[in-house]
Design an enzyme around this catalytic site. Structure first.
Site, mmCIF file in Angstrom:
data_model
loop_
_atom_site.group_PDB
_atom_site.id
_atom_site.type_symbol
_atom_site.label_atom_id
_atom_site.label_comp_id
_atom_site.label_asym_id
_atom_site.label_seq_id
_atom_site.Cartn_x
_atom_site.Cartn_y
_atom_site.Cartn_z
ATOM 1 N N LYS A 194 0.814 -1.212 0.000
ATOM 2 C CA LYS A 194 0.000 0.000 0.000
ATOM 3 C C LYS A 194 0.855 1.273 0.000
ATOM 4 O O LYS A 194 0.369 2.348 -0.321
ATOM 5 C CB LYS A 194 -0.947 -0.001 1.194
ATOM 6 C CG LYS A 194 -2.030 -1.054 1.068
ATOM 7 C CD LYS A 194 -3.108 -0.925 2.129
ATOM 8 C CE LYS A 194 -4.240 -1.915 1.909
ATOM 9 N NZ LYS A 194 -3.831 -3.319 2.154
HETATM 10 C C1 LIG Z 1 -4.524 -4.420 1.544
HETATM 11 C C2 LIG Z 1 -3.795 -5.711 1.528
HETATM 12 C C3 LIG Z 1 -4.169 -6.782 0.685
HETATM 13 C C4 LIG Z 1 -5.394 -6.717 -0.201
HETATM 14 O O1 LIG Z 1 -5.212 -5.875 -1.315
HETATM 15 P P1 LIG Z 1 -6.477 -5.432 -2.179
HETATM 16 O O2 LIG Z 1 -5.944 -4.447 -3.160
HETATM 17 O O3 LIG Z 1 -7.444 -4.823 -1.220
HETATM 18 O O4 LIG Z 1 -7.012 -6.658 -2.824
HETATM 19 C C5 LIG Z 1 -3.400 -7.931 0.673
HETATM 20 N N1 LIG Z 1 -2.324 -8.044 1.483
HETATM 21 C C6 LIG Z 1 -1.939 -7.060 2.324
HETATM 22 C C7 LIG Z 1 -0.771 -7.281 3.197
HETATM 23 C C8 LIG Z 1 -2.645 -5.850 2.367
HETATM 24 O O5 LIG Z 1 -2.262 -4.883 3.205
#
Ligand SMILES: *Cc1c(COP(=O)(O)O)cnc(C)c1O
Length: 433
Positions: A107
């Site tokens: 993210k």
């Molecule tokens: C947010 C997140 C996900 C999921 O990603 P999406 O884009 O919402 O499908 C998977 N793994 C981790 C560690 C995350 O922080």
């Protein structure tokens, strides 16, 4: 460049409006009107491009002049500041490590890029922009560090007291400068309700320019497509193109990959890997979409019962199940099996994988049964040290905590304690901004 709402394909906004607004008024999601094809020259010479060069080419093609090239260069220079390396387990199984950013999860890519591009579009406005974010843990850390010291923008993070881990709390509460934290005596839903009410309050909106750093902002999706090219470049196989395996919750990450494919990256298939929250895998095999309340799992960043980006996925496939299910395979992996996966990857390859990555690893094994020659790239979405309890117990060894996370432990927490009532929150905002 223009964007439309997935709920009204005939009404368009500019890139700046889509990013500064976040969500269309009709509650759809913004999508680019065109996803132009990148040149073959570019696609077949990825090796000659750095990660930043790739990001620049993709944006230039997509934005079609919405941001002048020099400014775009600066935005990318300041946001793509850490690598996305491939680690090879065996000839067919590769891991794309997306946790080399400040908050140790993928993210960070989205949050940093969004901060830079919002700051760019905010130039020339006399009034500062105040971004309100409610977090249950992870998103807040990425947003806090992504917007840290970004000119013209202040960030207020609301988090539920006692419901985030110690290190997560430190990620939110120790930066200072333009980042403030409110510790709410309630749940994540209470935090979210306060933020929603703030956006509806006339007086607040007259006094303060409020915005959100919502996970469905198109500015978070776009940079997530860059690392699909970066991975493809490192594998460098045009004869047997890779299948990307994406541990998914709200399905933003996989949607970014679908966009890369539409723009010309020759990807074989996608594997949508979920934990017990199996709404999309169920849809992919049955054609029935049945959202339901989420259940808690050890891969908790994917505990989503009604994935918000599903509307974008449908839009990309013309709302046709048949088209989507040809390109995306879905598998759901339970907690027990996930732990076995962590153990197997450690014993077999001496690689420490986090629970989200392990869900991907196991989904790929399912997919391999019908695609024995497939070459898979599994997105490792978080560093294993973020899930110490689970991982150390399973592998029976200590997990190294990266320096950038470890030093937080000693930093001093600064947060304002607040109850769940709207009036004190509103007063605090009016006094501080
Ligand atoms: C947010 C997140 C996900 C999921 O990603 P999406 O884009 O919402 O499908 C998977 N793994 C981790 C560690 C995350 O922080």
């Amino acid at each position: 460049m223009r964007l439309y709402s997935t709920k009204n394909i005939n009404s368009f906004v500019s890139l700046s409006e889509a990013i500064m607004k976040g969500l269309p008024d009709d509650n759809g999601l913004f999508m680019p009107e065109h996803l132009p094809k990148l040149s073959d020259d570019f696609i077949y010479s990825l090796e000659d491009y750095s990660f930043k060069d790739i990001a620049f080419e993709v944006c230039k093609t997509l934005f079609q002049g919405a941001i002048p090239e020099n400014d775009l260069k600066t935005i990318i220079e300041n946001s793509i500041t850490f690598p996305a390396p491939i680690k090879t387990l065996d000839e067919q199984t590769h891991i794309l490590e997306l946790f080399h950013g400040p908050s140790l999860a993928f993210k960070d890519f989205g949050a940093r890029f969004m901060a830079q591009i919002m700051s760019y579009f905010n130039q020339g406005d006399q009034k500062e922009l105040v971004i309100l974010v409610a977090t249950s843990g992870d998103t807040g850390g990425a947003v806090a560090s992504g917007f840290y010291k970004t000119e013209g923008i202040k960030v207020v993070i609301l988090y539920p007291k006692g419901k985030v881990s110690m290190l997560q709390e430190k990620q939110l509460t120790t930066l200072g400068h333009n980042i403030s934290a409110l510790e709410i005596e309630g749940t994540f839903d209470d935090c979210q309700a306060l933020v929603k009410q703030a956006f509806l309050d006339n007086e607040l909106n007259q006094q303060i320019r409020l915005s959100s750093a919502n996970s469905i902002n198109i500015a978070r999706l776009i940079p997530q497509s860059f690392y699909y090219y970066e991975a493809f470049k490192q594998i460098n196989d045009y004869e047997n193109p890779v299948t990307f395996v994406v541990p998914s919750g709200n399905f933003g990450n996989i949607t970014a990959g679908l966009i890369a494919k539409k723009m010309g990256l020759p990807i074989s298939h996608f594997v949508a890997a979920t934990n017990a929250n199996d709404i999309v895998p169920h849809y992919l095999c049955s054609g029935n979409y049945n959202p339901k309340p989420s259940v808690a799992t050890i891969s908790n960043a994917m505990d989503v019962g009604n994935p918000s980006n599903f509307a974008r996925m449908q839009d990309l496939y013309g709302f046709t199940w048949n088209n989507m299910s040809k390109e995306i395979y879905g598998y759901s992996i339970n907690d027990e099996y996930t732990k076995e996966g962590i153990k197997e990857v450690f014993d077999k390859y001496n690689y420490v994988i986090d629970p989200h990555g392990a869900v991907g690893y196991l989904a790929f094994k399912h997919y391999q049964k019908n695609h024995p020659n497939a070459k898979g790239v599994i997105l490792e979405t978080a560093h294993p040290s973020k899930f110490l309890d689970v991982v150390e117990k399973v592998i029976g060894e200590k997990v190294d905590i990266p320096e950038r996370l470890a030093i937080l432990e000693k930093r001093k927490k600064e947060a304002t304690l607040m109850n769940t009532e709207f009036e004190p929150f509103k007063k605090w905002l009016l006094n501080n901004y």
